[in-house]
Design a protein around this motif. Structure first.
Motif, PDB file in Angstrom:
ATOM      1  N   ARG A  89       0.916  -0.939  -0.495  1.00 16.44           N
ATOM      2  CA  ARG A  89       0.224  -0.166  -0.011  1.00 16.44           C
ATOM      3  C   ARG A  89       0.956   0.990   0.364  1.00 16.44           C
ATOM      4  NH1 ARG A  89      -3.805  -1.707   3.036  1.00 16.44           N
ATOM      5  NH2 ARG A  89      -4.920  -1.978   1.305  1.00 16.44           N
ATOM      6  N   TYR A  91       1.313   5.604   0.690  1.00 16.21           N
ATOM      7  CA  TYR A  91       1.142   6.779   0.691  1.00 16.21           C
ATOM      8  C   TYR A  91       0.899   8.186   0.639  1.00 16.21           C
ATOM      9  CZ  TYR A  91      -1.883   4.610   4.769  1.00 16.21           C
ATOM     10  OH  TYR A  91      -2.653   3.258   4.937  1.00 16.21           O
ATOM     11  N   THR A 100      -4.024   6.852  -1.055  1.00 16.49           N
ATOM     12  CA  THR A 100      -3.666   5.937  -0.950  1.00 16.49           C
ATOM     13  C   THR A 100      -4.804   5.607  -1.849  1.00 16.49           C
ATOM     14  OG1 THR A 100      -6.170   5.066   0.321  1.00 16.49           O
ATOM     15  CG2 THR A 100      -3.429   5.912   1.144  1.00 16.49           C
TER      16      THR A 100
END
Length: 154
Positions: A89, A91, A100
């Motif tokens: 993931r 950011y 995101t």
């Protein structure tokens, strides 16, 4: 024949004008107060939404920091990447938001600081992040950390 003069009971023109003037003043005050209340309610709603976004970001970062074994700060791209061999993931930090692949957090960041084992880092592996936002007091900041496995030091 006897003529009796009856006086008709009624308001005078002056009395009616005074009542209209007072009613106009009261109605004007009521609309002014209504406008102030609406502005305050809008402000409260905006503050609630901003605080909700901050809490949502904190929850997402906490879950991701403690789900994924690796977190890396890339200052050149202004991203934090949390990853495992199976998934990752990212950011992405902008001046007015954090993005995101799942959600966008419309939060203006004043300052972000990254740590690894309690020491400030400028890039690379991290285990904690502190974010301070605009439109909040200094006490309203986010600090998210990863629970490290103590066996990595043995």
């Amino acid at each position: 024949m006897h003529i009796v003069a009856h006086k008709i009971k009624a308001f005078t023109l002056t009395e009616v004008i005074v009542v209209l003037a007072i009613s106009t003043i009261v109605a004007g005050l009521a609309f002014t107060v209504l406008g102030i209340v609406q502005r305050n309610m809008r402000s409260i709603g905006d503050n609630y939404e901003y605080k909700t976004q901050m809490q949502s970001l904190e929850t997402a970062l906490s879950i991701d920091f403690n789900t994924f074994p690796t977190a890396i700060w890339h200052p050149k791209d202004d991203i934090v990447k949390v990853s495992s061999p199976i998934d990752e993931r990212i950011y992405q930090f902008y001046t007015d938001s954090i993005v995101t692949d799942i959600e966008t957090y419309p939060l203006k960041i004043r300052e972000k600081t990254f740590y690894l084992e309690g020491k400030l880092v400028n890039s690379g592996k991290i285990d904690a992040i502190k974010i301070t936002f605009y439109n909040t007091r200094a006490l309203h900041r986010l600090f998210v950390f990863k629970y490290n496995d103590p066996t990595i030091h043995f």
